[in-house]
Write a protein that holds these residues in place. Structure first.
Motif, PDB file in Angstrom:
ATOM      1  N   ALA A 111       0.794  -0.984   0.046  1.00 46.64           N
ATOM      2  CA  ALA A 111       0.058   0.031   0.072  1.00 46.64           C
ATOM      3  C   ALA A 111       1.027   1.180   0.018  1.00 46.64           C
ATOM      4  O   ALA A 111       0.555   2.225  -0.696  1.00 46.64           O
ATOM      5  CB  ALA A 111      -0.837  -0.049   1.320  1.00 46.64           C
ATOM      6  N   LEU A 112       1.803   1.299   1.087  1.00 45.55           N
ATOM      7  CA  LEU A 112       2.792   2.535   0.934  1.00 45.55           C
ATOM      8  C   LEU A 112       3.458   2.621  -0.313  1.00 45.55           C
ATOM      9  O   LEU A 112       3.523   3.807  -0.811  1.00 45.55           O
ATOM     10  CB  LEU A 112       3.699   2.288   1.948  1.00 45.55           C
ATOM     11  N   TYR A 113       3.869   1.707  -0.959  1.00 44.45           N
ATOM     12  CA  TYR A 113       4.505   1.629  -2.063  1.00 44.45           C
ATOM     13  C   TYR A 113       3.739   2.225  -3.218  1.00 44.45           C
ATOM     14  O   TYR A 113       4.461   3.337  -3.904  1.00 44.45           O
ATOM     15  CB  TYR A 113       4.892   0.427  -2.615  1.00 44.45           C
ATOM     16  N   GLN A 114       2.609   1.787  -3.345  1.00 41.54           N
ATOM     17  CA  GLN A 114       1.986   2.318  -4.265  1.00 41.54           C
ATOM     18  C   GLN A 114       1.391   3.860  -4.141  1.00 41.54           C
ATOM     19  O   GLN A 114       1.281   4.698  -4.923  1.00 41.54           O
ATOM     20  CB  GLN A 114       0.483   1.568  -4.546  1.00 41.54           C
ATOM     21  N   TYR A 115       1.267   4.112  -2.769  1.00 42.55           N
ATOM     22  CA  TYR A 115       0.877   5.645  -2.495  1.00 42.55           C
ATOM     23  C   TYR A 115       1.993   6.752  -2.852  1.00 42.55           C
ATOM     24  O   TYR A 115       1.965   7.609  -3.292  1.00 42.55           O
ATOM     25  CB  TYR A 115       0.443   5.636  -1.010  1.00 42.55           C
ATOM     26  N   LEU A 116       3.239   5.881  -2.410  1.00 40.58           N
ATOM     27  CA  LEU A 116       4.499   6.863  -2.880  1.00 40.58           C
ATOM     28  C   LEU A 116       4.481   7.204  -4.330  1.00 40.58           C
ATOM     29  O   LEU A 116       4.789   8.280  -4.662  1.00 40.58           O
ATOM     30  CB  LEU A 116       5.813   6.289  -2.348  1.00 40.58           C
ATOM     31  N   VAL A 117       4.324   6.190  -5.102  1.00 38.47           N
ATOM     32  CA  VAL A 117       4.606   6.514  -6.692  1.00 38.47           C
ATOM     33  C   VAL A 117       3.272   7.289  -7.065  1.00 38.47           C
ATOM     34  O   VAL A 117       3.590   8.276  -7.819  1.00 38.47           O
ATOM     35  CB  VAL A 117       4.286   5.085  -7.559  1.00 38.47           C
ATOM     36  N   ILE A 118       2.005   7.167  -6.493  1.00 39.94           N
ATOM     37  CA  ILE A 118       0.997   7.938  -6.757  1.00 39.94           C
ATOM     38  C   ILE A 118       1.209   9.559  -6.537  1.00 39.94           C
ATOM     39  O   ILE A 118       0.827  10.420  -7.020  1.00 39.94           O
ATOM     40  CB  ILE A 118      -0.152   7.520  -6.096  1.00 39.94           C
ATOM     41  N   PHE A 123       2.421  15.213  -7.811  1.00 41.90           N
ATOM     42  CA  PHE A 123       3.369  16.302  -7.633  1.00 41.90           C
ATOM     43  C   PHE A 123       3.469  16.802  -9.112  1.00 41.90           C
ATOM     44  O   PHE A 123       3.302  18.134  -9.347  1.00 41.90           O
ATOM     45  CB  PHE A 123       4.629  15.754  -7.015  1.00 41.90           C
ATOM     46  N   ALA A 124       3.795  15.778 -10.059  1.00 45.22           N
ATOM     47  CA  ALA A 124       4.007  16.086 -11.284  1.00 45.22           C
ATOM     48  C   ALA A 124       2.885  16.844 -12.075  1.00 45.22           C
ATOM     49  O   ALA A 124       2.974  17.733 -12.802  1.00 45.22           O
ATOM     50  CB  ALA A 124       4.479  14.873 -12.374  1.00 45.22           C
ATOM     51  N   ASN A 125       1.691  16.239 -11.902  1.00 44.79           N
ATOM     52  CA  ASN A 125       0.349  16.742 -12.602  1.00 44.79           C
ATOM     53  C   ASN A 125       0.156  17.923 -12.157  1.00 44.79           C
ATOM     54  O   ASN A 125      -0.392  19.044 -12.731  1.00 44.79           O
ATOM     55  CB  ASN A 125      -0.664  15.959 -12.209  1.00 44.79           C
ATOM     56  N   TYR A 126       0.335  18.218 -10.711  1.00 41.96           N
ATOM     57  CA  TYR A 126       0.066  19.466 -10.064  1.00 41.96           C
ATOM     58  C   TYR A 126       0.805  20.747 -10.546  1.00 41.96           C
ATOM     59  O   TYR A 126       0.386  21.892 -10.816  1.00 41.96           O
ATOM     60  CB  TYR A 126       0.157  19.408  -8.432  1.00 41.96           C
ATOM     61  N   LEU A 127       2.011  20.415 -10.568  1.00 48.44           N
ATOM     62  CA  LEU A 127       3.152  21.389 -11.181  1.00 48.44           C
ATOM     63  C   LEU A 127       2.779  21.835 -12.596  1.00 48.44           C
ATOM     64  O   LEU A 127       3.000  22.927 -12.840  1.00 48.44           O
ATOM     65  CB  LEU A 127       4.581  20.897 -11.005  1.00 48.44           C
ATOM     66  N   LEU A 164       8.903  13.613 -13.255  1.00 49.39           N
ATOM     67  CA  LEU A 164       8.829  14.750 -12.389  1.00 49.39           C
ATOM     68  C   LEU A 164       9.899  15.947 -12.632  1.00 49.39           C
ATOM     69  O   LEU A 164       9.607  17.000 -12.857  1.00 49.39           O
ATOM     70  CB  LEU A 164       8.759  14.249 -10.848  1.00 49.39           C
ATOM     71  N   TYR A 165      11.015  15.339 -12.857  1.00 53.69           N
ATOM     72  CA  TYR A 165      12.129  16.182 -12.983  1.00 53.69           C
ATOM     73  C   TYR A 165      12.102  16.838 -14.406  1.00 53.69           C
ATOM     74  O   TYR A 165      12.401  18.141 -14.481  1.00 53.69           O
ATOM     75  CB  TYR A 165      13.535  15.405 -13.036  1.00 53.69           C
ATOM     76  N   MET A 166      11.414  16.109 -15.509  1.00 52.04           N
ATOM     77  CA  MET A 166      11.269  17.032 -16.675  1.00 52.04           C
ATOM     78  C   MET A 166      10.219  18.082 -16.627  1.00 52.04           C
ATOM     79  O   MET A 166      10.340  19.115 -17.090  1.00 52.04           O
ATOM     80  CB  MET A 166      10.388  15.937 -17.598  1.00 52.04           C
ATOM     81  N   GLY A 167       8.997  17.805 -15.615  1.00 48.99           N
ATOM     82  CA  GLY A 167       8.057  18.922 -15.525  1.00 48.99           C
ATOM     83  C   GLY A 167       8.801  20.149 -14.782  1.00 48.99           C
ATOM     84  O   GLY A 167       8.458  21.195 -15.187  1.00 48.99           O
ATOM     85  N   ILE A 168       9.491  19.677 -13.681  1.00 50.10           N
ATOM     86  CA  ILE A 168      10.188  20.574 -12.958  1.00 50.10           C
ATOM     87  C   ILE A 168      11.286  21.729 -13.902  1.00 50.10           C
ATOM     88  O   ILE A 168      10.898  22.917 -13.774  1.00 50.10           O
ATOM     89  CB  ILE A 168      11.030  20.032 -11.808  1.00 50.10           C
ATOM     90  N   ALA A 169      11.966  21.025 -14.589  1.00 49.94           N
ATOM     91  CA  ALA A 169      13.107  21.662 -15.556  1.00 49.94           C
ATOM     92  C   ALA A 169      12.236  22.637 -16.490  1.00 49.94           C
ATOM     93  O   ALA A 169      12.475  23.788 -16.564  1.00 49.94           O
ATOM     94  CB  ALA A 169      13.898  20.779 -16.192  1.00 49.94           C
ATOM     95  N   THR A 170      11.123  22.136 -17.065  1.00 48.02           N
ATOM     96  CA  THR A 170      10.351  22.644 -17.981  1.00 48.02           C
ATOM     97  C   THR A 170       9.770  23.983 -17.327  1.00 48.02           C
ATOM     98  O   THR A 170       9.429  25.126 -17.873  1.00 48.02           O
ATOM     99  CB  THR A 170       9.323  22.023 -18.681  1.00 48.02           C
TER     100      THR A 170
END
Length: 265
Positions: A111-118, A123-127, A164-170
């Motif tokens: 459960a924790l594994y999945q929630y971390l990935v989610i 984060f990426a989608n919100y950014l 995520l890094y792609m979205g942040i740099a962009t």
């Protein structure tokens, strides 16, 4: 046709390779997209497995979103965020009461594994939505970066972090913050250089009881994308992305480009 996990996997594989199949022929993308929709709709409407149904529903909504069909996405998923009622704590407690402590721990780890990935994906989608709020964008980047470090997510799911890094740099380039853009391009390049192919889903020293769960996933433990496609897209992000043109005279950026070109060879 009645083996829904197999039909779902076919749709997943095709959806992940549509850009490759239709690289020089938009009509091929349209044909492939229609085939994916047909397969996913079949699974969504005919399967009596709620898990497979939900996965087909989500993937179908991604297809609609990629095609600009926002109305169909909202019709399929609804217009409000559903309340989460996660069952894993109850399942783990039931195992614990039966004396199956290993299975109880594996349940909570999974459960924790999945929630971390989610969370990283969220984060990426919100950014990506923060086009006009640099302060909140920067604050969320800081929190996301700390989150990844604390849980060592790069050790078990590097691709979600690269995304995520792609979205942040962009995003930093859109705000004309070149220093922070380069900072996350360096993180991107460093993580990319450490990738080993084929990329597999796995645990780490902490998530040492998730492998059985991963192996029973419909797609197994491997990405549903050809590794050559993945490598090419990662390289293109830095080498062929016009948003980074203002950095062409930046020494740190030049070093990143040189390293990527070296890795390509």
């Amino acid at each position: 046709w009645s083996c829904y996990p197999f039909v779902f996997s076919m749709a997943n594989l095709l959806l992940n390779h549509l850009p490759v199949l239709g690289k020089d022929d938009p009509a091929t993308i349209k044909k492939g997209s229609d085939e994916v929709r047909k397969l996913l709709t079949h699974v969504y409407q005919k399967s009596d497995d709620i898990n497979i149904q939900n996965q087909a529903k989500i993937m179908l909504s991604v297809l609609y979103l990629n095609n600009g069909q926002a109305k169909k996405v909202l019709e399929l998923l609804g217009t409000t965020v559903p309340q989460l009622v996660p069952p894993e704590s109850i399942i783990a407690s039931a195992y614990h009461l039966q004396g199956h402590s290993e299975r109880a721990e594996a349940t909570m780890q999974t459960a924790l594994y999945q929630y971390l990935v989610i969370m990283v994906s969220t984060f990426a989608n919100y950014l990506n939505l923060l086009d006009n709020n640099q302060k909140k964008f920067t604050e969320l980047v800081t929190k996301a970066d700390q989150f990844i470090a604390v849980f060592e997510i790069t050790s078990f799911h590097p691709m979600i972090v690269l995304n995520l890094y792609m979205g942040i740099a962009t995003g930093f380039m859109k705000y004309d913050d070149q220093a922070n853009a380069v900072k996350f391009l360096e993180k991107f390049a460093d993580l990319q250089s450490k990738l080993t192919f084929p990329i597999v889903l796995k645990g780490n020293h902490f998530f040492d009881k998730v492998d059985d769960w991963i192996n029973q996933l419909m797609i197994g433990n491997q990405m549903p994308r050809d590794e050559r496609v993945v490598k090419r897209e990662l390289e293109q992000f830095i080498l062929e992305n016009p948003i980074f043109d203002p950095l062409k005279d930046n020494e740190k950026y030049q070093a990143i480009v040189s390293q990527i070109k070296k890795d390509v060879k």
